[in-house]
Design an enzyme around this catalytic site. Structure first.
Site, PDB file in Angstrom:
ATOM      1  N   HIS A 144     -35.101 -33.772  61.827  1.00  0.00           N
ATOM      2  CA  HIS A 144     -34.774 -35.098  62.390  1.00  0.00           C
ATOM      3  C   HIS A 144     -35.349 -36.208  61.519  1.00  0.00           C
ATOM      4  O   HIS A 144     -36.429 -36.728  61.849  1.00  0.00           O
ATOM      5  CB  HIS A 144     -35.384 -35.221  63.789  1.00  0.00           C
ATOM      6  CG  HIS A 144     -34.789 -34.322  64.816  1.00  0.00           C
ATOM      7  ND1 HIS A 144     -33.746 -34.703  65.631  1.00  0.00           N
ATOM      8  CD2 HIS A 144     -35.081 -33.053  65.168  1.00  0.00           C
ATOM      9  CE1 HIS A 144     -33.428 -33.714  66.453  1.00  0.00           C
ATOM     10  NE2 HIS A 144     -34.231 -32.697  66.189  1.00  0.00           N
ATOM     11  N   GLU A 160     -34.609 -39.160  61.534  1.00  0.00           N
ATOM     12  CA  GLU A 160     -34.676 -40.389  62.351  1.00  0.00           C
ATOM     13  C   GLU A 160     -35.989 -40.485  63.124  1.00  0.00           C
ATOM     14  O   GLU A 160     -36.308 -41.538  63.660  1.00  0.00           O
ATOM     15  CB  GLU A 160     -33.466 -40.452  63.301  1.00  0.00           C
ATOM     16  CG  GLU A 160     -33.490 -39.515  64.492  1.00  0.00           C
ATOM     17  CD  GLU A 160     -33.089 -38.065  64.181  1.00  0.00           C
ATOM     18  OE1 GLU A 160     -32.978 -37.700  62.995  1.00  0.00           O
ATOM     19  OE2 GLU A 160     -32.907 -37.303  65.146  1.00  0.00           O
ATOM     20  N   CYS A 165     -29.805 -31.893  63.274  1.00  0.00           N
ATOM     21  CA  CYS A 165     -30.112 -30.847  64.260  1.00  0.00           C
ATOM     22  C   CYS A 165     -28.868 -30.447  65.068  1.00  0.00           C
ATOM     23  O   CYS A 165     -27.988 -29.797  64.525  1.00  0.00           O
ATOM     24  CB  CYS A 165     -31.287 -31.279  65.129  1.00  0.00           C
ATOM     25  SG  CYS A 165     -32.137 -29.864  65.857  1.00  0.00           S
TER      26      CYS A 165
HETATM   27  N1  GLN Z   1     -31.153 -26.384  70.012  1.00  0.00           N
HETATM   28  C1  GLN Z   1     -30.265 -27.512  70.069  1.00  0.00           C
HETATM   29  C2  GLN Z   1     -28.800 -27.106  70.047  1.00  0.00           C
HETATM   30  O1  GLN Z   1     -28.472 -25.978  69.900  1.00  0.00           O
HETATM   31  C3  GLN Z   1     -30.541 -28.471  68.924  1.00  0.00           C
HETATM   32  C4  GLN Z   1     -31.905 -29.102  69.099  1.00  0.00           C
HETATM   33  C5  GLN Z   1     -32.019 -30.514  68.563  1.00  0.00           C
HETATM   34  O2  GLN Z   1     -31.040 -31.179  68.262  1.00  0.00           O
HETATM   35  N2  GLN Z   1     -33.238 -30.982  68.497  1.00  0.00           N
HETATM   36  O3  GLN Z   1     -27.974 -27.934  70.164  1.00  0.00           O
END
Ligand code: GLN
Length: 203
Positions: free
Chosen positions: A183, A185, A82
């Protein structure tokens, strides 16, 4: 017996503990990385989910950004989930002013790409290269990015397979780098971390 690599989790912001746990389930030893010295001691690095612009700011404030870039350029395997995917992207769409990344993956990511009602959702995805690949992986997406374009050196390993976002790229890897929009994890399924541990063993 297979080696048990020590893999760091970048611990300046975001969901660190869940990655440590997933590494333990995947044949690796997990350890926190907050300093350059700790970075020098690991065989690979995970960059967790969180908020990429904050992670970037803190990494620069702590003098960690250049060491991270050097480590990556030197071939240290890295896996980003992410926000971690955004940190490994060469190009960010929707970045805040002055936002930087470690880079290394020849991809353009769109931050917060799944807008509106699908801010957070779960969906089954097929991931190339994991154990039992025909068995769908539960993808957990939280204000996630997607990959707009991936260069030739980048292998697409996961796409959304149905629904309004069908075909969106949500997993990529190159020789030493891997990134997912979701994710892994946050699930009890260790197959993505296992794939990364295998990359680390082969590196
Ligand atoms: N929207 C977040 C970002 O731009 C990422 C979200 C996440 O890691 N769950 O960093």
């Amino acid at each position: 017996m297979q080696s048990v690599p020590t893999i760091g989790v970048l611990a300046i912001q975001g969901g660190v503990r869940e990655h440590l746990h997933a590494l333990e389930l995947s044949g690796a030893r997990g350890t926190l990385v907050k300093t350059r010295m700790q970075l020098d001691e690991v065989a690979a690095l995970i960059i967790p989910g969180g908020e990429s612009s904050t992670m970037d700011k803190l990494a620069r404030t702590f003098g960690l950004m250049e060491p991270l870039r050097e480590a990556r350029a030197g071939g240290l395997p890295m896996f980003g989930s992410c926000a971690g995917m955004i940190m490994l992207a060469d190009r960010i769409s929707g970045a805040i002013a002055d936002q930087e990344s470690i880079g290394g993956l020849d991809i353009t990511v769109e931050r917060n790409a799944f807008g509106g009602q699908t801010h957070s959702f779960e969906t089954g995805i097929v991931i190339k290269g994991i154990r039992d690949p025909e068995q769908e992986f539960e993808g957990v997406f939280i204000r996630a990015p997607w990959v707009i374009t991936a260069g030739e050196s980048t292998d697409v390993i996961a796409e959304i397979s149905s629904g309004p976002h069908e075909g969106r790229i949500v997993g990529v890897r190159s020789d030493t780098l891997m990134a997912t929009s979701f994710h892994p994890e946050l699930t009890a399924d260790p197959r993505v971390h296992e794939l990364f541990v295998e990359m680390v063993r082969n590196s």
